[in-house]
Each structure stands twice: as C-alpha cells, then as structure tokens.
Design an enzyme around this catalytic site. Structure first.
Site, PDB file in Angstrom:
ATOM      1  N   LYS A 111       0.826  -1.222   0.000  1.00 48.79           N
ATOM      2  CA  LYS A 111       0.000   0.000   0.000  1.00 48.79           C
ATOM      3  C   LYS A 111       0.857   1.267   0.000  1.00 48.79           C
ATOM      4  CE  LYS A 111      -2.234  -1.094   3.814  1.00 48.79           C
ATOM      5  NZ  LYS A 111      -1.667  -2.442   4.025  1.00 48.79           N
TER       6      LYS A 111
ATOM      7  N   ASN B 139      -3.218   5.921   6.063  1.00 47.97           N
ATOM      8  CA  ASN B 139      -2.432   4.959   6.828  1.00 47.97           C
ATOM      9  C   ASN B 139      -0.929   5.105   6.587  1.00 47.97           C
ATOM     10  OD1 ASN B 139      -2.656   2.589   8.643  1.00 47.97           O
ATOM     11  ND2 ASN B 139      -1.681   1.490   6.955  1.00 47.97           N
TER      12      ASN B 139
ATOM     13  N   HIS C 256      -3.981 -10.335  10.001  1.00 46.02           N
ATOM     14  CA  HIS C 256      -4.849  -9.722  11.017  1.00 46.02           C
ATOM     15  C   HIS C 256      -5.930 -10.675  11.559  1.00 46.02           C
ATOM     16  CE1 HIS C 256      -2.938  -5.947  10.315  1.00 46.02           C
ATOM     17  NE2 HIS C 256      -3.390  -5.829   9.071  1.00 46.02           N
TER      18      HIS C 256
END
Length: 215
Positions: free
Chosen positions: A117, A139, A191
């Site tokens: 990302k 982020n 996650h």
C-alpha cells in the site's frame, strides 16, 4: 454529510485522534477526547486543552456516551468494553478517514491491500505530482484530517487529488467515503487476531469499493 455544532467524541488520542479533534473543533463542534492509555503525547493533550477541548486520559468514562457521533481510532478493537457500551447506546461510529472525507471537496484516489500500500501510494503521488497538485495521507502516517485542516480542503481549493492509503481497520468504520478511483492491490492472510475469519478480513477490505466511481 458535514458535521457542525454537534457533540463529537474522539476515541483514542494518537495522530488521527489529535487531528480529527482539531478539525472537528475548527468546524464549531463541541469536542471530547477519551483515551484509556496514560502514555499519550503530552503535547497533543496540552494543545487540545488550549483549544478548549475536554480531554480525559487513563480511562473511558461514560462522558463519551453523551456524543452525537464518535470518531474511533482504528487501533481500538470493535469488541472492547467501551465499544460495547457505545454500540448498546446506538451512537454512530465512524473513522477519522470518513470524518475528514465528509468535509473535503477534493477528489480521492483510495488504495488498500495486504501488501504494497505505502509503496503504491508513494509511486502514484510521485507520478501524478509531475502534472497535478496532489497530496497523500491516510495509513501512510499522515492523517486525512491533518491534510483537510492544513490545506483548507473544506473550501474550494486547487488540489486535484488526495491519494489515501487505507487499512482494513480504517475501512471497518468507513461507509460514505466516495473514491474517484479505488484500488484493492492484493489480498492475503493477515490480522486474524482482529477478525473472526479470513472472509471477515476480506469484507473489510472490499468496503473500499462500496462507493467508488471507478474500481
């Protein structure tokens, strides 16, 4: 939807909480910040108090339940005790990204994925900046609220695009953000300490496409 003259609760006083509190206050909202940790940035606390913002540290009191809207730090688990109380009171909860996006008049390019990302956001920013006025945030370490406030994106402006890096944690409480371009780079197992299943993690990522004009 713009939020003005509301009781805004900020849950968590990291960078995103600090900047969303400042943006909310600048928009003439009554702002209250709550962080259960004692190890917070004292400069953030002092600055917010100087702006007339009520801040509590080391506890989540029931004062947060008096909010019309709560902006939640992405790091706070959805099944935490304070979130269970908030949900039982049916108080709307949104992300800092969602809050800032509701006040920005700039087009957005939104990027998520399990890997790559930050690299992709940096590359897109570098390429577009040769021909356009662009900003990056999210982020990547730069809260969207900071960009909106410092560049006055809530007014007419000359910024062509804001390139946003979005994590699944941020996307969980983001529903009305409208990307002009949205990209899900890739997806892999990650996650699972946060999500009940890989499918739940995928659904969080896919929220980036919900209101996208180009996907």
């Amino acid at each position: 939807m713009r939020f003005e003259e509301k009781n805004i609760g900020i849950l968590g006083l990291g960078k995103s909480g600090y900047w969303s509190a400042k943006l909310a206050k600048s928009l003439k909202n009554n702002v209250f910040v709550s962080d259960s940790n004692t190890n917070v940035n004292e400069m953030f606390v002092d600055d917010l108090k100087m702006l007339g913002i009520d801040v509590e540290i080391g506890i989540h009191s029931n004062q947060i339940l008096e909010s019309d809207l709560i902006i939640k730090s992405p790091g706070i688990p959805n099944d935490s005790e304070i979130m269970n109380k908030i949900n039982s009171e049916k108080i709307p909860v949104i992300s800092e990204i969602e809050f800032a996006g509701n006040h920005s008049k700039t087009k957005n390019i939104c990027i998520t994925g399990t890997n790559g990302k930050t690299t992709t956001v940096s590359l897109v920013t570098e390429m577009l900046s040769k021909e356009m006025n662009v900003l990056k945030s999210g982020n990547i370490g730069i809260p969207f609220s900071k960009i909106v406030l410092e560049n006055k994106l809530y007014d007419q402006n000359d910024i062509d695009y804001c390139i946003l890096e979005l994590s699944s944690f941020q996307l969980e409480t983001t529903s009305s953000l409208r990307p002009n371009v949205a990209a899900l780079l890739n997806f892999g197992e990650d996650h699972l300490d946060r999500y009940d299943s890989l499918q739940d993690y995928l659904q969080a990522k896919l929220r980036i496409l919900r209101n996208a004009r180009v996907a």
